[in-house]
Design an enzyme around this catalytic site. Structure first.
Site, PDB file in Angstrom:
ATOM      1  N   GLN A  45       0.811  -1.219   0.000  1.00 43.46           N
ATOM      2  CA  GLN A  45       0.000   0.000   0.000  1.00 43.46           C
ATOM      3  C   GLN A  45       0.845   1.269   0.000  1.00 43.46           C
ATOM      4  O   GLN A  45       0.484   2.260  -0.643  1.00 43.46           O
ATOM      5  CB  GLN A  45      -0.934   0.004   1.211  1.00 43.46           C
ATOM      6  N   ASP A  68       1.821   2.200  -3.599  1.00 43.70           N
ATOM      7  CA  ASP A  68       0.741   2.228  -4.579  1.00 43.70           C
ATOM      8  C   ASP A  68       0.577   3.632  -5.147  1.00 43.70           C
ATOM      9  O   ASP A  68      -0.206   4.446  -4.647  1.00 43.70           O
ATOM     10  CB  ASP A  68      -0.547   1.743  -3.908  1.00 43.70           C
TER      11      ASP A  68
END
Length: 382
Positions: free
Chosen positions: A124, A127
């Site tokens: 994450q 990202d």
């Protein structure tokens, strides 16, 4: 080892792959950071800021670099001048860049595409699609509010009451949710729709009204919706038409990387909107959710102004660059072995057994590792 920050050459690009405040993260790992002159100018960072942060500023820094970071892929003319074994980290839309991928392979350049970072919990912080979508979603709501010639919020005055604007958002991914949240903060009444079943709860969590249609949901992989049939798309447009006709502002954000954006709204649907209405199509560059939208332009369809997005994150280069740079630093850190805190030189050593590294790699060792791209360039033969 040397990390080079390349000057962006794409017309209108204002972002930069590394901001001065994050230079220390890489020098702390043991890297020497070298920046191309003017690389940060579009994001309001001058060369002196980079020098003060511990970087060097040199012409053509990528010639002797071990890793080159950029927002957009390097020009083919630059790729052909890189040393064999150099690594690049950037956005790299493989479907639109097959010739460049072939050059990266033939020049023995290891390339990593930020849009191919797997959408898993551990990745994450790397990202970049999500971080840039966050910026785009905010920007879309601000554009809609700026174009609309009326208040977003309810206003109660001695002269009478001004009702709030009615905003409809189509697509409730990262960009859509941010557009919803920003429109709500500005005081509008927001309704939103997404083809994924889980999105309705997320829409409501933002204080918006979830539009529920009597249609099958389209859950896909990686958090994206799967492609819909034309029959379903036509039925969806019919059911959405009255919501769009009642909207003062329509914001569309539905896009899937590597594919054309789905057509959600026809010109006939826009023509039913009220005089002075506004349409903001974030997906205009990838085909558009709204018929007639043109990237980088405002056109009139019926009584509505239709704004087509073009490099929307680049319209807010400061926060977009800061978020993207952090994504890049996190990915580079994952692929680095170092003594840390300046105690040892960095070694850029990608572990291709790591799911994130393997998933984001396009070329390495004179071969194309991203299988769909390899098949597109080389066919199915081994």
């Amino acid at each position: 080892m040397r990390i080079a920050v390349a000057l962006e050459t794409r017309t209108g690009e204002t972002r930069v792959a590394l901001v001065p405040e994050l230079v220390g993260k890489l020098t702390g790992l043991g890297y020497v950071v070298v920046v191309e002159p003017g690389a940060g100018a579009g994001a309001l960072h001058d060369d002196e800021e980079y020098v003060a942060a511990g970087a060097e500023v040199l012409e053509e820094p990528w010639l002797d670099a071990d890793v080159v970071v950029s927002v957009n892929p390097l020009d083919a003319s630059v790729v052909r001048r890189l040393r064999a074994g150099t690594a690049t980290v950037s956005f790299l839309p493989v479907n639109q860049s097959l010739d460049l991928v072939a050059d990266l392979r033939d020049c023995d350049v290891t390339s990593f595409a930020m849009e191919l970072v797997p959408r898993i919990s551990r990745a994450q912080s790397m990202d970049a699609l999500s971080s840039q979508a966050l910026v785009s979603g905010y920007r879309c709501a601000i554009v809609a509010a700026g174009l609309l010639r009326r208040f977003f919020p309810l206003n109660m005055t001695a002269a009478g009451t001004v009702p709030p604007a009615q905003v409809v958002v189509l697509g409730a991914g990262v960009a859509g949710l941010q557009a919803i949240a920003t429109s709500k903060r500005l005081g509008a009444v927001v309704k939103a729709y997404d083809v994924r079943a889980a999105a309705a709860e997320e829409i409501r969590s933002m204080g918006a009204i979830a539009i529920e249609l009597e249609l099958e949901t389209l859950e896909g992989t990686g958090g994206y919706a799967r492609e819909m049939t034309e029959d379903r798309a036509a039925r969806q447009r019919d059911l959405l038409a009255p919501y769009i006709a009642d909207a003062d502002a329509l914001i569309t954000t539905a896009a899937v990387p590597g594919r054309s954006a789905p057509l959600l709204v026809t010109a006939e649907m826009v023509e039913q909107m009220k005089p002075g209405s506004v349409v903001v199509d974030l997906a205009a560059e990838s085909g558009g959710n709204v018929e007639g939208a043109q990237p980088g332009k405002v056109v009139r369809v019926g009584h509505a102004q239709v704004w087509g997005g073009a490099n929307v994150p680049g319209q807010m280069p400061g926060p977009a660059s800061r978020l993207y740079a952090q994504n890049v630093v996190n990915l580079v850190t994952l692929m680095t072995r170092s003594g840390g805190e300046g105690d040892g030189e960095a070694l850029f050593a990608p572990d291709f057994d790591d799911e994130i590294v393997a998933g984001s790699c396009v070329t390495h060792g004179g071969a194309i590792r991203h299988e769909p791209t390899r098949a597109a360039l080389e066919g199915d033969a081994p």
